[in-house]
Every structure is written in structure tokens, then in C-alpha cells.
Design a protein around this motif. Structure first.
Motif, PDB file in Angstrom:
ATOM      1  N   PRO A 149       7.975  11.145  -9.844  1.00  0.00           N
ATOM      2  CA  PRO A 149       7.730  11.832  -8.567  1.00  0.00           C
ATOM      3  C   PRO A 149       6.116  11.615  -8.107  1.00  0.00           C
ATOM      4  CG  PRO A 149       8.299  13.394 -10.583  1.00  0.00           C
ATOM      5  CD  PRO A 149       8.111  12.043 -10.853  1.00  0.00           C
ATOM      6  N   GLU A 150       5.246  11.102  -8.803  1.00  0.00           N
ATOM      7  CA  GLU A 150       4.015  10.885  -8.246  1.00  0.00           C
ATOM      8  C   GLU A 150       3.836   9.588  -7.280  1.00  0.00           C
ATOM      9  OE1 GLU A 150       4.551  11.674 -11.405  1.00  0.00           O
ATOM     10  OE2 GLU A 150       3.319  10.246 -12.824  1.00  0.00           O
ATOM     11  N   ASP A 151       5.154   8.785  -7.548  1.00  0.00           N
ATOM     12  CA  ASP A 151       5.212   7.511  -6.662  1.00  0.00           C
ATOM     13  C   ASP A 151       5.665   8.095  -5.267  1.00  0.00           C
ATOM     14  OD1 ASP A 151       6.388   6.122  -9.350  1.00  0.00           O
ATOM     15  OD2 ASP A 151       4.696   5.826  -8.624  1.00  0.00           O
ATOM     16  N   THR A 152       6.162   9.276  -5.045  1.00  0.00           N
ATOM     17  CA  THR A 152       6.277   9.691  -3.761  1.00  0.00           C
ATOM     18  C   THR A 152       5.069   9.541  -2.618  1.00  0.00           C
ATOM     19  OG1 THR A 152       7.720  11.417  -4.492  1.00  0.00           O
ATOM     20  CG2 THR A 152       7.097  11.878  -2.212  1.00  0.00           C
ATOM     21  N   ALA A 153       5.519   8.842  -1.667  1.00  0.00           N
ATOM     22  CA  ALA A 153       4.584   8.381  -0.956  1.00  0.00           C
ATOM     23  C   ALA A 153       5.321   7.417   0.518  1.00  0.00           C
ATOM     24  CB  ALA A 153       3.491   7.423  -1.277  1.00  0.00           C
TER      25      ALA A 153
ATOM     26  N   TYR B  41       0.854  -1.149   0.013  1.00  0.00           N
ATOM     27  CA  TYR B  41       0.021  -0.019  -0.038  1.00  0.00           C
ATOM     28  C   TYR B  41       0.732   1.233  -0.006  1.00  0.00           C
ATOM     29  CZ  TYR B  41      -3.464  -3.472   1.927  1.00  0.00           C
ATOM     30  OH  TYR B  41      -4.350  -4.440   1.937  1.00  0.00           O
ATOM     31  N   ARG B  42       0.332   2.389  -0.372  1.00  0.00           N
ATOM     32  CA  ARG B  42       1.146   3.637  -0.395  1.00  0.00           C
ATOM     33  C   ARG B  42       0.259   4.794   0.171  1.00  0.00           C
ATOM     34  NH1 ARG B  42       3.096   4.811  -6.656  1.00  0.00           N
ATOM     35  NH2 ARG B  42       0.752   5.540  -7.322  1.00  0.00           N
ATOM     36  N   GLN B  43       0.863   5.582   0.744  1.00  0.00           N
ATOM     37  CA  GLN B  43       0.002   6.661   1.164  1.00  0.00           C
ATOM     38  C   GLN B  43       0.757   8.184   0.939  1.00  0.00           C
ATOM     39  OE1 GLN B  43      -1.168   7.068   5.338  1.00  0.00           O
ATOM     40  NE2 GLN B  43      -3.048   8.467   4.914  1.00  0.00           N
ATOM     41  N   PRO B  44       0.160   8.725  -0.265  1.00  0.00           N
ATOM     42  CA  PRO B  44       0.975  10.149  -0.857  1.00  0.00           C
ATOM     43  C   PRO B  44       0.735  11.208   0.296  1.00  0.00           C
ATOM     44  CG  PRO B  44      -0.145   9.014  -2.453  1.00  0.00           C
ATOM     45  CD  PRO B  44      -0.797   8.428  -1.374  1.00  0.00           C
ATOM     46  N   PRO B  45       1.482  12.404   0.263  1.00  0.00           N
ATOM     47  CA  PRO B  45       1.176  13.386   1.291  1.00  0.00           C
ATOM     48  C   PRO B  45      -0.334  13.790   1.111  1.00  0.00           C
ATOM     49  CG  PRO B  45       3.212  13.468   0.266  1.00  0.00           C
ATOM     50  CD  PRO B  45       2.628  12.349  -0.398  1.00  0.00           C
ATOM     51  N   GLY B  46      -1.141  13.860   2.131  1.00  0.00           N
ATOM     52  CA  GLY B  46      -2.387  14.721   2.165  1.00  0.00           C
ATOM     53  C   GLY B  46      -3.658  13.600   1.449  1.00  0.00           C
ATOM     54  N   LYS B  47      -3.148  12.329   1.407  1.00  0.00           N
ATOM     55  CA  LYS B  47      -4.226  11.396   0.555  1.00  0.00           C
ATOM     56  C   LYS B  47      -4.241  10.227   1.380  1.00  0.00           C
ATOM     57  CE  LYS B  47      -3.102  12.953  -3.968  1.00  0.00           C
ATOM     58  NZ  LYS B  47      -2.799  12.606  -5.522  1.00  0.00           N
ATOM     59  N   GLN B  48      -5.128   9.419   1.077  1.00  0.00           N
ATOM     60  CA  GLN B  48      -5.562   8.235   1.796  1.00  0.00           C
ATOM     61  C   GLN B  48      -4.718   7.089   1.040  1.00  0.00           C
ATOM     62  OE1 GLN B  48      -9.787   7.449   1.192  1.00  0.00           O
ATOM     63  NE2 GLN B  48     -10.189   8.419   3.104  1.00  0.00           N
ATOM     64  N   ARG B  49      -4.520   6.281   2.141  1.00  0.00           N
ATOM     65  CA  ARG B  49      -3.580   5.001   2.003  1.00  0.00           C
ATOM     66  C   ARG B  49      -4.542   4.049   0.916  1.00  0.00           C
ATOM     67  NH1 ARG B  49      -1.217   2.809   6.738  1.00  0.00           N
ATOM     68  NH2 ARG B  49      -3.357   2.499   7.509  1.00  0.00           N
ATOM     69  N   GLU B  50      -3.844   3.733  -0.191  1.00  0.00           N
ATOM     70  CA  GLU B  50      -4.225   2.522  -1.304  1.00  0.00           C
ATOM     71  C   GLU B  50      -3.583   1.474  -1.604  1.00  0.00           C
ATOM     72  OE1 GLU B  50      -4.223   4.499  -5.239  1.00  0.00           O
ATOM     73  OE2 GLU B  50      -2.084   5.196  -4.887  1.00  0.00           O
TER      74      GLU B  50
ATOM     75  N   THR C 288      -0.390 -12.331  -9.202  1.00  0.00           N
ATOM     76  CA  THR C 288      -0.497 -10.876  -8.540  1.00  0.00           C
ATOM     77  C   THR C 288      -1.656  -9.896  -9.520  1.00  0.00           C
ATOM     78  OG1 THR C 288       1.132 -10.480 -10.441  1.00  0.00           O
ATOM     79  CG2 THR C 288       2.003 -11.292  -8.617  1.00  0.00           C
ATOM     80  N   ASN C 289      -1.299  -8.745  -8.816  1.00  0.00           N
ATOM     81  CA  ASN C 289      -2.475  -7.790  -9.247  1.00  0.00           C
ATOM     82  C   ASN C 289      -1.800  -6.447  -8.977  1.00  0.00           C
ATOM     83  OD1 ASN C 289      -5.237  -7.247 -10.333  1.00  0.00           O
ATOM     84  ND2 ASN C 289      -5.238  -5.931  -8.323  1.00  0.00           N
ATOM     85  N   TYR C 290      -2.033  -5.523  -9.850  1.00  0.00           N
ATOM     86  CA  TYR C 290      -1.404  -3.969  -9.661  1.00  0.00           C
ATOM     87  C   TYR C 290      -2.473  -3.138  -9.851  1.00  0.00           C
ATOM     88  CZ  TYR C 290       2.779  -6.842  -9.822  1.00  0.00           C
ATOM     89  OH  TYR C 290       3.811  -7.837  -9.792  1.00  0.00           O
ATOM     90  N   ALA C 291      -2.396  -2.075  -9.239  1.00  0.00           N
ATOM     91  CA  ALA C 291      -3.118  -0.758  -9.577  1.00  0.00           C
ATOM     92  C   ALA C 291      -2.516  -0.455 -11.068  1.00  0.00           C
ATOM     93  CB  ALA C 291      -2.815   0.338  -8.588  1.00  0.00           C
ATOM     94  N   ASP C 292      -3.450   0.493 -11.994  1.00  0.00           N
ATOM     95  CA  ASP C 292      -3.200   1.007 -13.157  1.00  0.00           C
ATOM     96  C   ASP C 292      -2.018   1.936 -12.925  1.00  0.00           C
ATOM     97  OD1 ASP C 292      -6.324   1.062 -14.369  1.00  0.00           O
ATOM     98  OD2 ASP C 292      -4.906  -0.542 -14.204  1.00  0.00           O
ATOM     99  N   SER C 293      -1.654   2.774 -11.962  1.00  0.00           N
ATOM    100  CA  SER C 293      -0.795   3.461 -11.856  1.00  0.00           C
ATOM    101  C   SER C 293       0.831   3.011 -11.775  1.00  0.00           C
ATOM    102  CB  SER C 293      -0.830   4.648 -10.612  1.00  0.00           C
ATOM    103  OG  SER C 293      -1.150   3.599  -9.444  1.00  0.00           O
ATOM    104  N   VAL C 294       0.722   1.620 -11.250  1.00  0.00           N
ATOM    105  CA  VAL C 294       2.225   1.231 -11.128  1.00  0.00           C
ATOM    106  C   VAL C 294       2.249   0.008 -12.078  1.00  0.00           C
ATOM    107  CG1 VAL C 294       2.115   1.992  -8.839  1.00  0.00           C
ATOM    108  CG2 VAL C 294       1.426  -0.511  -9.324  1.00  0.00           C
ATOM    109  N   LYS C 295       1.202  -0.454 -12.778  1.00  0.00           N
ATOM    110  CA  LYS C 295       1.319  -1.635 -13.646  1.00  0.00           C
ATOM    111  C   LYS C 295       2.396  -1.494 -14.798  1.00  0.00           C
ATOM    112  CE  LYS C 295      -2.875  -3.333 -14.363  1.00  0.00           C
ATOM    113  NZ  LYS C 295      -4.061  -3.799 -14.777  1.00  0.00           N
TER     114      LYS C 295
END
Length: 124
Positions: free
Chosen positions: A88-92, A37-46, A58-65
């Protein structure tokens, strides 16, 4: 009580790579679907990646597939996340924990506690 210890986070430049590790104790690791899981600054954990108990599916979110790979070593009670072509959007803060798989539906879960996470910062 289940303990989860994540490690491997760092400051990296865009396009860089990292490998995260998570050691789990106090649970029957090999029986559980595991996830990252990851939680970017100011956002919910996903939930971004998950792997079945035997490590076959395995399974991946589209953002990291296509950029991240989850794997596990049941003998070491450890789950890994290999991250390539970081953006940069992987920062979490990245965490591991249980996940669920019901037929083709994957969802988040937990052991009742979370580790401290490991910080990944992608910046030039």
C-alpha cells in the motif's frame, strides 16, 4: 522540447505486480542516465530507481530494493519499471525523467519538463 509519456499504472492488490513504461522523445535518450520517481499523496517526489545510459548499472531506494527492477531499451527510447510484491505504501504517481550519477552518488534531475505520470494504487 522533451516529451515523457508514462503508462502502465493501475489499481492492484497488495502483493501484486505491475510493469511501467516511459517513452521519451526529443532528447538523445541513449546518452542519459534515466530514473523513475514517485510522488505519494501529500508528499514530495522522490527518485526511487535509476539506470546508467548503457543499462549496465542500476540503483534503488531502500524502500523498493529487491522488489522493483529498472531496465531500458535504447532502441525504443523507453525505460521500464517492473514492480513486484507491491505494498500500500507504493501508492503514488510514478514519473520517469533524467537522473544523475557522479561516482557512486545518484541524484535526481530532469529534462526541463515532466510527463503526466501514471497512477499506481495498491489497495485491497
Amino acid at each position: 522540447q522533451v516529451q515523457l509519456v508514462e503508462s502502465g499504472g493501475d489499481l492492484v492488490q497488495p502483493g501484486g505486480s505491475l510493469r511501467l513504461s516511459c517513452v521519451v522523445s526529443g532528447a538523445i535518450f541513449s546518452f542519459n542516465v534515466m530514473g523513475w520517481y514517485r510522488q505519494p499523496p501529500g508528499k514530495q517526489r522522490e527518485l526511487i530507481a535509476a539506470i546508467t545510459s548503457e543499462g549496465i548499472t542500476t540503483n534503488y531506494a531502500d524502500s523498493v530494493k529487491g522488489r522493483f527492477i529498472i531496465s531500458r531499451d535504447n532502441a525504443k527510447n523507453t525505460v521500464y519499471l517492473q514492480m513486484e510484491n507491491l505494498k500500500p505504501e507504493d501508492t503514488a504517481v510514478y514519473y520517469c525523467n533524467r537522473a544523475r550519477k557522479f561516482y557512486n552518488t545518484w541524484s535526481g534531475a530532469d529534462f526541463g519538463s515532466w510527463g503526466q505520470g501514471t497512477q499506481v494504487t495498491v489497495s485491497s
